[in-house]
Design a protein around this motif. Structure first.
Motif, PDB file in Angstrom:
ATOM      1  N   ARG A   1      -1.092   1.067  -2.880  1.00 33.94           N
ATOM      2  CA  ARG A   1      -0.470   1.020  -1.560  1.00 33.94           C
ATOM      3  C   ARG A   1      -1.348   0.256  -0.586  1.00 33.94           C
ATOM      4  O   ARG A   1      -2.541   0.510  -0.468  1.00 33.94           O
ATOM      5  CB  ARG A   1      -0.219   2.434  -1.034  1.00 33.94           C
TER       6      ARG A   1
ATOM      7  N   THR B   1      -1.877   3.546 -11.438  1.00 30.56           N
ATOM      8  CA  THR B   1      -1.575   4.370 -10.245  1.00 30.56           C
ATOM      9  C   THR B   1      -0.947   3.445  -9.206  1.00 30.56           C
ATOM     10  O   THR B   1      -1.254   2.253  -9.170  1.00 30.56           O
ATOM     11  CB  THR B   1      -2.867   4.972  -9.631  1.00 30.56           C
ATOM     12  N   PRO B   2      -0.053   3.978  -8.360  1.00 33.87           N
ATOM     13  CA  PRO B   2       0.553   3.132  -7.334  1.00 33.87           C
ATOM     14  C   PRO B   2      -0.522   2.508  -6.442  1.00 33.87           C
ATOM     15  O   PRO B   2      -1.534   3.147  -6.154  1.00 33.87           O
ATOM     16  CB  PRO B   2       1.413   4.128  -6.539  1.00 33.87           C
TER      17      PRO B   2
ATOM     18  N   THR C   1       4.007  -0.562  -1.317  1.00 31.85           N
ATOM     19  CA  THR C   1       3.424   0.103  -2.493  1.00 31.85           C
ATOM     20  C   THR C   1       3.915  -0.574  -3.752  1.00 31.85           C
ATOM     21  O   THR C   1       5.117  -0.841  -3.890  1.00 31.85           O
ATOM     22  CB  THR C   1       3.824   1.595  -2.506  1.00 31.85           C
ATOM     23  N   GLN C   2       2.976  -0.843  -4.667  1.00 33.43           N
ATOM     24  CA  GLN C   2       3.280  -1.529  -5.929  1.00 33.43           C
ATOM     25  C   GLN C   2       3.121  -0.529  -7.070  1.00 33.43           C
ATOM     26  O   GLN C   2       2.107   0.170  -7.126  1.00 33.43           O
ATOM     27  CB  GLN C   2       2.255  -2.664  -6.104  1.00 33.43           C
ATOM     28  N   THR C   3       4.118  -0.393  -7.961  1.00 33.24           N
ATOM     29  CA  THR C   3       3.931   0.476  -9.134  1.00 33.24           C
ATOM     30  C   THR C   3       3.993  -0.314 -10.441  1.00 33.24           C
ATOM     31  O   THR C   3       3.536   0.129 -11.473  1.00 33.24           O
ATOM     32  CB  THR C   3       5.029   1.562  -9.189  1.00 33.24           C
TER      33      THR C   3
END
Ligand code: NPQ
Ligand code: MG
Length: 373
Positions: free
Chosen positions: A20, A17-18, A25-27
């Motif tokens: 944040r 899951t992203p 935000t990191q994906t």
């Protein structure tokens, strides 16, 4: 040990899951891995925790790779008999870049300890066979989503919930989690430098929610701002981004800028410097805990060894692999109740699974030897 060759490899692991934070935000988590091979067949791995972009700290992945390729490895190839304690001194003339240096030092440490059959926990002076762990919960899309996520992690057994906060997402989510999960839940908040001293009065309102600590509210170099906030809040202030070395830890503690320290081996230049910070904090009665940088199983397992030292009395951010990843480049790290077992195998206690490593490698691995430089 004499390094015969080294390999630089970047892996890209999609996040479940992203994630944040106030930094963004990191994906996908891209990680730079260093593998060293010794002339006697020793092999060791190190993970560089630098992010893609210099938002958490001044370092970034490609910059770290360039520094390791052009400066760090050449300095180490030249040494006939390298031991782990000799890596930092051999690199000291190159200023800064703790995450890049940590990755190389860890690879040498892993290689030497694997050759000796000694675990990193034993080498560092670990005293416990398992460590209590917490989980870091990102800024959510809404309050309902936040409660669902916290409920999932509390049900999973985590010993502590950490909520990322930023201006506009702070008092209300913290209050809601405290009210929903009760007084028994160990709760912390991490601002990742998102506030300024002008927000002090607002932040002091967090005292109503019995947080175990408030992590890094202000800029990394604002010790005075943190000391003034600490003087007016009941909630203990913990520093993360500010603590880039043992000297920085001493300065922060003496300035009363923090009463708890988040130790991240990558941020401070390696596991040996991390132990120095542990030792000085223990002598100053300052509790420490092991922070997380969304590591692969390589860094995750090494962090568990560090967290087994006596002064690591608060649950760290060494969550189970499943908190971030569907699949890892190593065997998954799993939660057992509210704890995770300290690796007992030699070195960092793990090596990458070759198939998984290939699957997640993004870009051609780079082989470096003394004569390719
Ligand atoms: C912290 N870690 O304690 C950091 C913040 C952080 C688990 O909260 C990519 C790599 C993205 C490292 C986002 C946790 C990141 C990252 C946030 C670290 O402040
Ligand atoms: Mg933090």
């Amino acid at each position: 040990m004499r390094i015969a060759e080294a390999e630089l490899r970047t892996v890209a692991l999609p996040l479940l899951t992203p994630f944040r934070t106030s930094l963004g935000t990191q994906t996908v988590r891209r990680a730079l891995l260093v593998r060293v091979r010794g002339t006697e067949g020793e092999e060791g791995w190190g993970e560089c925790v630098a992010e893609d972009e210099p938002t958490y700290s001044p370092e970034y992945l490609e910059g770290a790779a360039d520094l390791i390729r052009r400066f760090l490895l050449p300095a180490l190839f030249a040494l006939p008999d390298l031991d782990p304690a000799g890596v930092a001194p051999a690199l000291a003339h190159l200023r800064g870049h703790p995450m890049a240096k940590a990755a190389v030092e860890t690879a040498v440490l892993d290689a030497v300890l694997k050759a000796r059959g000694l675990s990193l926990a034993a080498y560092l002076g670990g005293v416990r066979r398992s460590v209590r762990v917490g989980v870091s919960v990102g800024i959510a899309t809404g309050l309902d989503a936040l409660l669902d996520t916290v409920d999932r992690h509390v049900s999973a057994g985590y010993a502590r919930i950490k909520l990322k906060i930023e201006p506009g997402w702070d008092l209300e989510p913290v209050r809601l989690v405290r009210e929903t999960f009760g007084a028994g839940l160990m709760l912390t908040a991490d601002a990742n430098t998102a506030y300024t001293p002008a927000d002090a009065r607002h932040l002091a309102r967090l005292d109503a929610y019995d947080l175990t600590l408030l992590e890094q509210p202000f800029a990394p170099d604002d010790l005075d701002g943190h000391a003034r906030l600490a003087a007016r809040m009941d909630t203990p202030i913990c520093l993360d981004e500010s603590i880039t070395s043992a000297r920085a830890a001493t300065a922060a503690i003496r300035a009363r800028a923090c009463s708890i320290v988040n130790i991240k081996p990558g941020r401070v230049g390696g596991y040996l410097e991390a132990r120095r910070i542990h030792d000085l904090a223990l002598a100053a009665d300052v509790p420490v805990w092991c922070g997380g940088m969304l590591e692969t199983g390589l860094g995750r397992m090494a962090n568990l060894a560090l967290a087994s030292l006596p002064g690591f009395t608060l649950p760290g951010d060494i969550s189970a692999t499943a908190r971030y990843y569907e699949r890892d480049i190593t065997a998954p790290v799993v939660l057992d109740g509210d704890s995770i077992a300290v690796p007992e195998g030699p070195g960092i206690g793990v090596t990458p699974d070759p198939a998984a490593l290939e699957a997640f490698t993004s870009g051609p691995p780079e082989r470096l030897t003394p004569d390719t430089l």
